[in-house]
Design an enzyme around this catalytic site. Sequence first.
Site: not given
Length: 215
Positions: A110, A114, A206, A209
């Site tokens: 990602r 944006t 996340d 992670d």
Amino acid sequence: MSAPTPTPQVHHVTHPLVQHKLTLMRNKEASSTTFRTLLGELAMLMAYEVTRDMPVQMVETHTPLETMQSPMIDGKKLVFASILRAGNGMLDGLLRVVPNARVGHVGLYRDPQTLQAVEYYYKMPADMAERDVIAVDPMLATGHSAVAAIDKLKAAGPRSIKFLCLLAAPEGIATLQAAHPDVPIYTAAIDRELNDHGYILPGLGDAGDRIFGTK
């Protein structure tokens, strides 16, 4: 943004074991080892839901006592399409339930500015036109990665596609349904909203992670 009401294309898996393990995963004190173990267990449990309507055919089977007609999965082998990198954390659990499934990978990251998905890798089994595909990613946040992955998968012309995740945000569900209204979504939770950085709230952080112990 309020959570959408589940529809025939949005399957909210509310089994108590699924919800219990998801709560344990949300805990910020859970270690990477604990998180990975729970993710595998959750994927295994959710595999039963996402494969519930797989087509079967009756075949002749010889038991020790007699011959009978009994059901077997119909058609080419199922494909689990892992959306890298976090999707890989779900594969072990899924393959425990469907060990003969094929595995494909869609590499996406990602863009932090944006929030759009950028592809860097794509590899699928042969004969996709005769296969059913389950795209897997723990998180459906903005939905951009899921849409980009399914765009690629549809180009291969599989027999069907489903999307399996642990957490979904209303924004991600809306984005995926707008782009691919024919693709069913299976999720263990529909959380409240996204924050300004595209993370699901309350979420679990996340997923990549926490699976791999990175920051």
